[in-house]
Design a protein around this motif. Structure first.
Motif, PDB file in Angstrom:
ATOM      1  N   LYS A  27      -6.873  -5.036   3.007  1.00  0.00           N
ATOM      2  CA  LYS A  27      -5.747  -5.311   3.354  1.00  0.00           C
ATOM      3  C   LYS A  27      -4.734  -4.989   1.989  1.00  0.00           C
ATOM      4  O   LYS A  27      -5.199  -4.902   0.740  1.00  0.00           O
ATOM      5  N   GLY A  28      -3.318  -5.333   1.978  1.00  0.00           N
ATOM      6  CA  GLY A  28      -2.857  -4.500   1.157  1.00  0.00           C
ATOM      7  C   GLY A  28      -1.706  -5.843   0.271  1.00  0.00           C
ATOM      8  O   GLY A  28      -2.504  -5.480  -1.249  1.00  0.00           O
ATOM      9  N   ARG A  29      -1.844  -7.301   0.696  1.00  0.00           N
ATOM     10  CA  ARG A  29      -2.139  -8.076   0.107  1.00  0.00           C
ATOM     11  C   ARG A  29      -3.491  -8.725  -0.907  1.00  0.00           C
ATOM     12  O   ARG A  29      -2.911  -9.203  -1.456  1.00  0.00           O
ATOM     13  N   VAL A  30      -4.323  -7.739  -0.459  1.00  0.00           N
ATOM     14  CA  VAL A  30      -5.678  -7.902  -1.404  1.00  0.00           C
ATOM     15  C   VAL A  30      -5.447  -6.957  -2.186  1.00  0.00           C
ATOM     16  O   VAL A  30      -5.235  -7.786  -3.707  1.00  0.00           O
ATOM     17  N   VAL A  55       5.578 -12.421   4.870  1.00  0.00           N
ATOM     18  CA  VAL A  55       5.389 -13.474   4.029  1.00  0.00           C
ATOM     19  C   VAL A  55       4.821 -13.510   3.448  1.00  0.00           C
ATOM     20  O   VAL A  55       3.213 -13.954   2.136  1.00  0.00           O
ATOM     21  N   THR A  56       3.562 -12.474   3.667  1.00  0.00           N
ATOM     22  CA  THR A  56       2.320 -11.827   3.682  1.00  0.00           C
ATOM     23  C   THR A  56       2.527 -11.215   2.121  1.00  0.00           C
ATOM     24  O   THR A  56       1.342 -11.347   1.327  1.00  0.00           O
ATOM     25  N   ALA A  57       3.590 -11.236   1.723  1.00  0.00           N
ATOM     26  CA  ALA A  57       4.060 -10.285   0.688  1.00  0.00           C
ATOM     27  C   ALA A  57       4.339 -11.882  -0.430  1.00  0.00           C
ATOM     28  O   ALA A  57       3.737 -11.732  -1.468  1.00  0.00           O
ATOM     29  N   VAL A  58       3.660 -12.496   0.163  1.00  0.00           N
ATOM     30  CA  VAL A  58       4.141 -14.040  -1.016  1.00  0.00           C
ATOM     31  C   VAL A  58       3.242 -14.717  -0.830  1.00  0.00           C
ATOM     32  O   VAL A  58       2.650 -15.421  -2.226  1.00  0.00           O
ATOM     33  N   GLU A 124       5.648  -1.872  -7.935  1.00  0.00           N
ATOM     34  CA  GLU A 124       6.241  -1.856  -6.423  1.00  0.00           C
ATOM     35  C   GLU A 124       5.795  -2.188  -5.568  1.00  0.00           C
ATOM     36  O   GLU A 124       4.599  -1.832  -5.185  1.00  0.00           O
ATOM     37  N   ASP A 125       6.015  -3.080  -4.706  1.00  0.00           N
ATOM     38  CA  ASP A 125       5.732  -3.546  -3.566  1.00  0.00           C
ATOM     39  C   ASP A 125       6.365  -1.964  -2.683  1.00  0.00           C
ATOM     40  O   ASP A 125       6.821  -1.546  -1.796  1.00  0.00           O
ATOM     41  N   ALA A 126       5.433  -0.938  -2.078  1.00  0.00           N
ATOM     42  CA  ALA A 126       5.596   0.168  -1.753  1.00  0.00           C
ATOM     43  C   ALA A 126       4.754   0.205  -0.425  1.00  0.00           C
ATOM     44  O   ALA A 126       4.179   0.541   0.513  1.00  0.00           O
ATOM     45  N   CYS A 127       4.241  -1.348   0.103  1.00  0.00           N
ATOM     46  CA  CYS A 127       3.734  -1.541   1.607  1.00  0.00           C
ATOM     47  C   CYS A 127       4.608  -1.165   2.699  1.00  0.00           C
ATOM     48  O   CYS A 127       4.110  -0.286   3.844  1.00  0.00           O
ATOM     49  N   GLN A 128       6.512  -0.523   2.255  1.00  0.00           N
ATOM     50  CA  GLN A 128       7.027  -0.079   4.237  1.00  0.00           C
ATOM     51  C   GLN A 128       6.933   1.641   2.962  1.00  0.00           C
ATOM     52  O   GLN A 128       8.325   1.489   3.587  1.00  0.00           O
ATOM     53  N   GLY A 129       6.782   1.757   1.373  1.00  0.00           N
ATOM     54  CA  GLY A 129       7.148   2.651   0.832  1.00  0.00           C
ATOM     55  C   GLY A 129       6.445   3.960   1.175  1.00  0.00           C
ATOM     56  O   GLY A 129       6.879   4.675   0.263  1.00  0.00           O
ATOM     57  N   TYR A 148      -0.174  -0.762  -1.875  1.00  0.00           N
ATOM     58  CA  TYR A 148       0.351   0.156   0.060  1.00  0.00           C
ATOM     59  C   TYR A 148       0.042  -0.190   0.605  1.00  0.00           C
ATOM     60  O   TYR A 148      -1.247  -0.965   0.735  1.00  0.00           O
ATOM     61  N   SER A 149       0.199  -1.055   2.042  1.00  0.00           N
ATOM     62  CA  SER A 149      -0.540  -1.610   3.032  1.00  0.00           C
ATOM     63  C   SER A 149      -0.699  -0.048   4.099  1.00  0.00           C
ATOM     64  O   SER A 149      -0.136   1.033   4.748  1.00  0.00           O
ATOM     65  N   MET A 150      -1.187  -0.597   4.994  1.00  0.00           N
ATOM     66  CA  MET A 150      -2.662   0.055   6.086  1.00  0.00           C
ATOM     67  C   MET A 150      -2.539  -0.004   7.305  1.00  0.00           C
ATOM     68  O   MET A 150      -2.948  -0.246   8.242  1.00  0.00           O
ATOM     69  N   THR A 153       1.647  -1.406  11.934  1.00  0.00           N
ATOM     70  CA  THR A 153       3.155  -1.850  12.169  1.00  0.00           C
ATOM     71  C   THR A 153       3.649  -0.512  10.651  1.00  0.00           C
ATOM     72  O   THR A 153       5.019  -0.370  10.751  1.00  0.00           O
ATOM     73  N   LYS A 154       3.007  -0.413   9.957  1.00  0.00           N
ATOM     74  CA  LYS A 154       3.322   0.590   8.673  1.00  0.00           C
ATOM     75  C   LYS A 154       3.182   2.124   8.306  1.00  0.00           C
ATOM     76  O   LYS A 154       2.637   1.968   9.668  1.00  0.00           O
ATOM     77  N   THR A 155       3.513   2.251   7.662  1.00  0.00           N
ATOM     78  CA  THR A 155       3.897   3.851   7.558  1.00  0.00           C
ATOM     79  C   THR A 155       2.794   4.654   8.394  1.00  0.00           C
ATOM     80  O   THR A 155       2.577   5.466   9.141  1.00  0.00           O
ATOM     81  N   ILE A 160      -5.929  -2.633   9.455  1.00  0.00           N
ATOM     82  CA  ILE A 160      -5.126  -2.668   8.536  1.00  0.00           C
ATOM     83  C   ILE A 160      -6.252  -2.040   7.569  1.00  0.00           C
ATOM     84  O   ILE A 160      -6.778  -1.274   7.092  1.00  0.00           O
ATOM     85  N   GLY A 161      -5.387  -2.376   6.428  1.00  0.00           N
ATOM     86  CA  GLY A 161      -5.893  -1.705   4.720  1.00  0.00           C
ATOM     87  C   GLY A 161      -5.138  -1.833   3.743  1.00  0.00           C
ATOM     88  O   GLY A 161      -4.138  -1.843   4.500  1.00  0.00           O
ATOM     89  N   GLY A 162      -5.385  -1.552   2.784  1.00  0.00           N
ATOM     90  CA  GLY A 162      -4.685  -1.539   1.823  1.00  0.00           C
ATOM     91  C   GLY A 162      -4.519  -0.809   0.342  1.00  0.00           C
ATOM     92  O   GLY A 162      -5.893  -0.196   0.444  1.00  0.00           O
TER      93      GLY A 162
END
Ligand SMILES: *Cc1c(COP(=O)(O)O)cnc(C)c1O
Length: 387
Positions: A27-30, A55-58, A124-129, A148-150, A153-155, A160-162
């Motif tokens: 995941k992205g948070r990992v 919340v998953t970014a925190v 950079e938190d580019a999970c949405q970028g 980055y997040s996969m 709901t992301k780009t 799931i994925g990161g």
């Protein structure tokens, strides 16, 4: 050792991004956790981020034992208000998270300048970028590293994925060493996730999104599906789960590799087209559109707009099968614990809290086309902007 196909995905992604190294995670948070750990962030350190996030970014910050410090947002870009950062810096500040929100870049020049003057690291938190640009430079090329997040709901998504990217050799070495300790996804969760990817491709269309999101969250709570968040994570039980630090599965990597061969570029171009479409349509209707500076060139994950009555429009959208998103439902999106568990004190970010009350978002994903956008904008015009 990461699997060969996962290694291949990491190399291909790094090449596509034009960065020195990339690492893949469950995941992205990992991935974000890996960055913080490799930077030596730990107990008593403070990490600055916008008070308008997932919340998953925190979670990675809390899991590592550091303290999240929230900066209010700029009401136009939804990123950290650059004038409010310096007031939050203390001797303990280690990292500033430059978060892309909805795909919109934060005010990078100011953030980098402040960080330089205070000797603080920018991540950079580019999970949405993914794919967004600021003054011609790509998201992921500003900080020491980017995440980055996969998530679906992301780009782009692999269910799931990161991913993490970095141009810093020393940091890359540390993260690479850490990937040796990743636990592997079990056969059953990897298989279930493949089925979810298949179902997702088959059934997610604008008319079905709201219903499916509700069903998905319900099935995740019942532990039927591989969720993007466990209940413990959203309810603030933050002791580290032994399975948190997990590797990307082969199936996720294959899905990512397939998308790197053209679909991702088309996806990003589509998101830019949808933004231009909404800009023009909203202007024609006299509805306030996104007014970000020209030097920001986002690949929008979603297109935010403010409405007079958010609850009402979401209910109408649900009834009519019109896709309209609720991001964010709180300053820490999808948090099911009191926000204070995450060190967020009510009232600390008034612009973020106003955005939570007013902002809904229009779809920009590859299956949302102008006819879907038109329906959503018609609904907006029925309710109107905030007074
Ligand atoms: C989605 C998201 C994350 C976490 O990504 P996951 O892949 O779901 O772990 C982190 N930060 C932001 C800003 C996000 O939107």
């Amino acid at each position: 050792m990461p699997h060969k196909i996962v290694k291949k995905f990491e190399t291909s992604f790094a090449e596509w991004m034009g960065v020195a190294s990339a690492f893949a995670f469950w995941k992205g948070r990992v991935g974000i956790y890996a960055i913080l750990k490799a930077l030596g962030v730990g107990e008593d350190d403070e990490v600055i981020l916008p008070g308008y996030t997932c919340v998953t970014a925190v979670n990675p910050i809390k899991v590592i034992g550091a303290k999240p410090v929230y900066v209010d947002i700029d009401p136009v870009t939804y990123g950290m208000d650059p004038d409010k950062i310096e007031g939050k810096i203390t001797k303990r500040t280690k990292v500033i998270f430059a978060q892309f929100t909805y795909g919109i870049p934060p005010e990078m020049d100011t953030i980098l300048d402040i960080a330089n003057r205070h000797g603080i690291t920018v991540v950079e938190d580019a999970c949405q970028g993914l794919g967004s640009k600021y003054k011609g430079r790509a998201a992921g090329s500003f900080g020491i590293a980017a995440g980055y997040s996969m998530q679906w709901t992301k780009t782009w998504t692999a269910g799931i994925g990161g991913l993490v990217s970095t141009n810093d050799k020393d940091l890359a070495r540390k993260i690479e060493a850490m990937t040796e300790d990743l636990c592997q996804p079990s056969f059953s969760e990897a298989t279930l996730l493949s089925i979810q990817r298949f179902v997702h491709r088959a059934i997610i269309y604008p008319a079905t999104t709201a219903m499916i999101t509700n069903t998905y969250r319900w099935l995740v709570r019942k532990n039927v599906l591989v969720g993007s968040s466990t209940t413990a994570e959203t309810e603030g039980r933050l002791e580290i789960d032994p399975h948190f630090f997990k590797a990307m599965s082969k199936g996720q990597a294959k899905s990512g590799l397939r998308q790197l061969r053209g679909a991702l570029d088309r996806n990003l171009a589509h998101r830019r087209q949808m933004r231009a479409f909404y800009d023009q349509l909203l202007a024609e209707r006299g509805y306030p559109k996104l007014e970000i500076p020209d030097y920001m060139d986002p690949a929008m994950v979603r297109y935010p707009v403010r409405v007079a009555d958010k609850a009402k429009i979401l209910e109408m959208a649900n009834q009519k099968g019109v896709e309209l998103g609720e991001w964010f439902d709180q300053p820490l999106h999808q948090c099911h614990a009191p926000l204070s568990v995450y060190d967020y004190q009510d009232g600390c970010c008034p612009e973020a809290e106003r955005a939570v009350r007013e902002v809904v978002n229009l779809p920009t994903h590859p299956r949302a086309h102008e006819k879907h956008g038109l329906k959503a904008v018609n609904l907006l015009c029925e309710i109107g902007p905030p007074k």
